[in-house]
Design an enzyme around this catalytic site. Structure first.
Site, PDB file in Angstrom:
ATOM      1  N   CYS A 103     -33.614  -5.459 -16.888  1.00 41.68           N
ATOM      2  CA  CYS A 103     -32.123  -6.005 -17.139  1.00 41.68           C
ATOM      3  C   CYS A 103     -32.279  -7.327 -17.121  1.00 41.68           C
ATOM      4  O   CYS A 103     -32.348  -8.271 -15.770  1.00 41.68           O
ATOM      5  CB  CYS A 103     -30.339  -5.126 -17.117  1.00 41.68           C
ATOM      6  SG  CYS A 103     -29.770  -6.246 -18.899  1.00 41.68           S
ATOM      7  N   CYS A 138     -24.859  -8.358 -13.493  1.00 44.04           N
ATOM      8  CA  CYS A 138     -23.782  -7.394 -13.211  1.00 44.04           C
ATOM      9  C   CYS A 138     -24.092  -7.078 -11.615  1.00 44.04           C
ATOM     10  O   CYS A 138     -25.143  -6.425 -11.436  1.00 44.04           O
ATOM     11  CB  CYS A 138     -24.049  -6.534 -13.757  1.00 44.04           C
ATOM     12  SG  CYS A 138     -23.986  -6.409 -15.894  1.00 44.04           S
ATOM     13  N   CYS A 193     -25.152  -3.896 -10.616  1.00 45.01           N
ATOM     14  CA  CYS A 193     -26.268  -2.599 -11.283  1.00 45.01           C
ATOM     15  C   CYS A 193     -27.962  -2.590 -11.260  1.00 45.01           C
ATOM     16  O   CYS A 193     -28.040  -4.269 -10.396  1.00 45.01           O
ATOM     17  CB  CYS A 193     -26.118  -3.415 -12.683  1.00 45.01           C
ATOM     18  SG  CYS A 193     -27.190  -1.978 -13.953  1.00 45.01           S
ATOM     19  N   CYS A 212     -24.532  10.782 -24.993  1.00 43.57           N
ATOM     20  CA  CYS A 212     -24.253   9.403 -24.448  1.00 43.57           C
ATOM     21  C   CYS A 212     -26.133   8.439 -24.341  1.00 43.57           C
ATOM     22  O   CYS A 212     -26.604   9.077 -23.463  1.00 43.57           O
ATOM     23  CB  CYS A 212     -22.969   8.793 -23.741  1.00 43.57           C
ATOM     24  SG  CYS A 212     -23.102   7.260 -23.555  1.00 43.57           S
ATOM     25  N   CYS A 234     -22.316   8.883 -28.637  1.00 43.40           N
ATOM     26  CA  CYS A 234     -22.195   8.050 -28.100  1.00 43.40           C
ATOM     27  C   CYS A 234     -24.019   6.350 -27.718  1.00 43.40           C
ATOM     28  O   CYS A 234     -25.029   7.337 -26.801  1.00 43.40           O
ATOM     29  CB  CYS A 234     -21.000   8.313 -26.902  1.00 43.40           C
ATOM     30  SG  CYS A 234     -20.506   7.013 -26.023  1.00 43.40           S
ATOM     31  N   CYS A 293     -14.867   3.551 -26.692  1.00 39.83           N
ATOM     32  CA  CYS A 293     -15.269   3.893 -25.127  1.00 39.83           C
ATOM     33  C   CYS A 293     -14.930   2.139 -23.875  1.00 39.83           C
ATOM     34  O   CYS A 293     -16.316   2.007 -24.506  1.00 39.83           O
ATOM     35  CB  CYS A 293     -16.468   4.988 -25.090  1.00 39.83           C
ATOM     36  SG  CYS A 293     -16.570   5.395 -23.618  1.00 39.83           S
ATOM     37  N   ARG A 353     -12.002   9.390 -17.961  1.00 39.10           N
ATOM     38  CA  ARG A 353     -13.029  10.147 -17.408  1.00 39.10           C
ATOM     39  C   ARG A 353     -13.179   9.648 -16.227  1.00 39.10           C
ATOM     40  O   ARG A 353     -13.756   8.696 -15.981  1.00 39.10           O
ATOM     41  CB  ARG A 353     -14.532   9.250 -18.464  1.00 39.10           C
ATOM     42  CG  ARG A 353     -15.392  10.304 -18.237  1.00 39.10           C
ATOM     43  CD  ARG A 353     -16.836  10.212 -18.785  1.00 39.10           C
ATOM     44  NE  ARG A 353     -16.140  10.883 -20.214  1.00 39.10           N
ATOM     45  CZ  ARG A 353     -16.709   9.410 -20.777  1.00 39.10           C
ATOM     46  NH1 ARG A 353     -16.898   8.180 -21.067  1.00 39.10           N
ATOM     47  NH2 ARG A 353     -16.201  10.075 -22.797  1.00 39.10           N
TER      48      ARG A 353
HETATM   49  N1  SAM Z   1     -26.423  -2.626 -20.434  1.00 37.91           N
HETATM   50  C1  SAM Z   1     -25.317  -2.139 -21.025  1.00 37.91           C
HETATM   51  C2  SAM Z   1     -23.846  -2.446 -20.498  1.00 37.91           C
HETATM   52  O1  SAM Z   1     -23.932  -3.319 -19.883  1.00 37.91           O
HETATM   53  O2  SAM Z   1     -23.101  -2.606 -21.382  1.00 37.91           O
HETATM   54  C3  SAM Z   1     -25.395  -0.627 -20.776  1.00 37.91           C
HETATM   55  C4  SAM Z   1     -24.943  -0.174 -19.780  1.00 37.91           C
HETATM   56  S1  SAM Z   1     -24.652  -0.042 -18.594  1.00 37.91           S
HETATM   57  C5  SAM Z   1     -25.034   0.304 -17.354  1.00 37.91           C
HETATM   58  C6  SAM Z   1     -23.339   0.300 -18.782  1.00 37.91           C
HETATM   59  C7  SAM Z   1     -21.101   0.558 -18.029  1.00 37.91           C
HETATM   60  O3  SAM Z   1     -22.089   1.706 -16.545  1.00 37.91           O
HETATM   61  C8  SAM Z   1     -21.370  -0.667 -17.188  1.00 37.91           C
HETATM   62  O4  SAM Z   1     -20.252  -1.687 -18.230  1.00 37.91           O
HETATM   63  C9  SAM Z   1     -21.203  -0.468 -15.670  1.00 37.91           C
HETATM   64  O5  SAM Z   1     -19.633  -0.234 -15.916  1.00 37.91           O
HETATM   65  C10 SAM Z   1     -21.790   1.359 -15.392  1.00 37.91           C
HETATM   66  N2  SAM Z   1     -22.275   0.901 -14.471  1.00 37.91           N
HETATM   67  C11 SAM Z   1     -23.480   0.457 -14.161  1.00 37.91           C
HETATM   68  N3  SAM Z   1     -24.062   0.552 -12.432  1.00 37.91           N
HETATM   69  C12 SAM Z   1     -22.871   1.134 -11.776  1.00 37.91           C
HETATM   70  C13 SAM Z   1     -22.695   1.469 -11.023  1.00 37.91           C
HETATM   71  N4  SAM Z   1     -23.256   1.008  -9.787  1.00 37.91           N
HETATM   72  N5  SAM Z   1     -21.232   1.884 -10.124  1.00 37.91           N
HETATM   73  C14 SAM Z   1     -20.914   2.614 -11.143  1.00 37.91           C
HETATM   74  N6  SAM Z   1     -20.609   1.872 -12.466  1.00 37.91           N
HETATM   75  C15 SAM Z   1     -21.822   1.590 -12.692  1.00 37.91           C
HETATM   76  C1  DTB Z   2     -19.583   4.665 -17.993  1.00 34.72           C
HETATM   77  O1  DTB Z   2     -18.310   3.670 -18.127  1.00 34.72           O
HETATM   78  N1  DTB Z   2     -20.219   5.055 -16.761  1.00 34.72           N
HETATM   79  C2  DTB Z   2     -21.774   5.363 -17.208  1.00 34.72           C
HETATM   80  C3  DTB Z   2     -21.505   5.228 -18.769  1.00 34.72           C
HETATM   81  N2  DTB Z   2     -20.783   3.990 -18.638  1.00 34.72           N
HETATM   82  C4  DTB Z   2     -21.968   4.036 -19.022  1.00 34.72           C
HETATM   83  C5  DTB Z   2     -22.328   4.547 -16.309  1.00 34.72           C
HETATM   84  C6  DTB Z   2     -22.937   4.591 -14.986  1.00 34.72           C
HETATM   85  C7  DTB Z   2     -23.664   4.111 -14.538  1.00 34.72           C
HETATM   86  C8  DTB Z   2     -23.975   4.466 -12.983  1.00 34.72           C
HETATM   87  C9  DTB Z   2     -25.075   3.941 -12.121  1.00 34.72           C
HETATM   88  C10 DTB Z   2     -26.434   4.385 -12.506  1.00 34.72           C
HETATM   89  O2  DTB Z   2     -27.000   5.851 -12.879  1.00 34.72           O
HETATM   90  O3  DTB Z   2     -27.349   3.725 -13.114  1.00 34.72           O
HETATM   91 FE1  SF4 Z   3     -27.844  -5.040 -17.454  1.00 32.90          FE
HETATM   92 FE2  SF4 Z   3     -26.506  -2.854 -16.116  1.00 32.90          FE
HETATM   93 FE3  SF4 Z   3     -25.545  -5.194 -16.954  1.00 32.90          FE
HETATM   94 FE4  SF4 Z   3     -25.758  -2.954 -18.498  1.00 32.90          FE
HETATM   95  S1  SF4 Z   3     -25.020  -3.241 -16.560  1.00 32.90           S
HETATM   96  S2  SF4 Z   3     -26.600  -5.926 -19.240  1.00 32.90           S
HETATM   97  S3  SF4 Z   3     -27.778  -2.193 -17.565  1.00 32.90           S
HETATM   98  S4  SF4 Z   3     -27.408  -5.487 -15.554  1.00 32.90           S
END
Ligand code: SAM
Ligand code: DTB
Ligand code: SF4
Length: 336
Positions: A76, A80, A83, A120, A151, A211, A283
């Site tokens: 990506c 963030c 992530c 989802c 979702c 959501c 959730r």
């Molecule tokens: N790329 C898209 C976005 O950022 O909207 C969708 C997927 S993103 C992984 C969805 C959400 O997962 C993020 O906004 C964040 O709130 C959550 N998330 C991602 N990595 C995480 C982590 N290491 N621990 C907890 N929540 C996480």
């Molecule tokens: C949300 O609030 N939590 C989920 C879902 N929406 C997409 C994602 C959590 C991701 C945790 C880190 C991972 O597994 O990569």
């Molecule tokens: Fe990309 Fe992760 Fe940020 Fe979603 S949360 S935009 S997958 S870096």
């Protein structure tokens, strides 16, 4: 009524929002001072009151099950800080192509057989490109035809994209605010808070359920947690579903060194979300693997009524299905 009963009743009443009636000509349903007061309430009073709000809107013994699938993993462009899927950080997550539709369908069937009601699909994109939208539309309509709620979480949406997803059969779109507007810039620089609010408006305008929640345990202050709830609870229509994630720390991401959040503070976050958004599903999201059964039971008592169900979140682990089934059995919780 004894003296102590009436004192308790007084406290309870103060948790019922007096401004709720005015919420049609919206300004502020909950003030920051209200939300701060909830956080500062003695723990037992807080969870007692949250539980009362919870049982006046929901069956307290039922929890909704959503299963996640990463349909496009890694690589990506965004930064963030939490992530593992960002291409900017050296993690073990590789950049993979989008999944084949047949594999998505078989994962959805498996989720349904295990008892999930919502499926989802998540993609590691800044936002979907035109070529992606067609593929995702196909996935949504196939999953929907299995009798599951759908979702998707695909990043920022441009004009017209939410309508296309809706037409394909999308029930919910997940797009998190992640944290307070004040702390946000410490976590992400490649998209703004306003970008997120704009995507959420597009989702709402397309009549897709929203959501939206955030992550705690990223080194933010309690004030940031208050300000995140303030943002969510004062939306003109609060999100139907509010995921509260506890940061899952992943080696290679900037937030690996974030200080541990006390699990009781996490429970307070759930309780305050429940009080401020009484009609939303709250959730208990990422982070359950690090929580004891007792902490999860407290989260359900405090008003959480949805979980991610299945061995994987997107790229990190989640409790085994059997373990969750056992926990539900011990707590007499039934899936919705
Ligand atoms: N790329 C898209 C976005 O950022 O909207 C969708 C997927 S993103 C992984 C969805 C959400 O997962 C993020 O906004 C964040 O709130 C959550 N998330 C991602 N990595 C995480 C982590 N290491 N621990 C907890 N929540 C996480
Ligand atoms: C949300 O609030 N939590 C989920 C879902 N929406 C997409 C994602 C959590 C991701 C945790 C880190 C991972 O597994 O990569
Ligand atoms: Fe990309 Fe992760 Fe940020 Fe979603 S949360 S935009 S997958 S870096």
């Amino acid at each position: 009524m004894t003296k102590s009963e009436s004192a308790l009743k007084e406290k309870t009443v103060s948790f019922i929002n007096p401004k709720k009636e005015q919420s049609n000509n919206k300004k502020e349903v909950w003030s920051k001072a209200d939300i701060k007061k909830f956080f500062e309430t003695p723990f037992n009073d807080l969870i007692f009151n949250a539980h009362q709000v919870h049982r006046s809107h929901f069956d307290p013994n039922r929890v909704q099950l959503s299963t996640l699938l990463s349909i496009k993993t890694g690589g990506c462009s965004e930064d963030c800080g939490y992530c593992p899927q960002s291409a900017r950080y050296d993690t073990t997550v590789d950049n993979e192509p989008i999944m084949h539709i047949d594999d998505v369908i078989s994962a959805a069937k498996q989720a349904k057989d295990a008892g999930a009601t919502r499926f989802c699909m998540g993609a590691a994109w800044r936002g979907p490109k035109e070529k992606d939208i067609g593929l995702v539309e196909n996935m949504i309509s196939e999953v929907k035809s299995l009798g599951l709620e759908t979702c998707a979480t695909l990043g920022m949406l441009k004009d017209g994209q939410a309508e296309r997803l809706k037409d394909a059969g999308l029930d919910y779109y997940n797009h998190n605010l992640d944290t307070s507007p004040e702390y946000y810039g410490d976590i992400i620089s490649t998209r703004t808070y306003q970008d997120r609010l704009d995507t959420l408006s597009r989702v709402r305008d397309a009549n897709i359920n929203v959501c939206c929640g955030g992550i705690v345990g990223m080194g933010e202050s309690r004030e940031d947690r208050i300000n995140l709830i303030y943002q969510l609870a004062n939306m003109s229509i609060p999100p139907e579903s509010v995921p509260i994630n506890l940061l899952t720390k992943v080696e290679g991401t900037p937030l690996i060194e974030a200080p541990e959040l006390d699990h009781f503070e996490f429970i307070r976050m759930i309780a305050v979300a429940r009080i401020c958004m009484p009609e939303s599903f709250v959730r208990l999201s990422a982070g359950r693997e690090s929580m004891s059964d007792g902490v999860q039971a407290l989260a359900f008592f405090a008003g959480a009524n949805s979980i991610f169900y299945g061995e994987e979140l997107l790229t990190t682990g989640n409790p085994d299905v059997e373990k969750d089934q056992q926990l539900f059995k011990r707590l007499d919780i039934k899936p919705i």
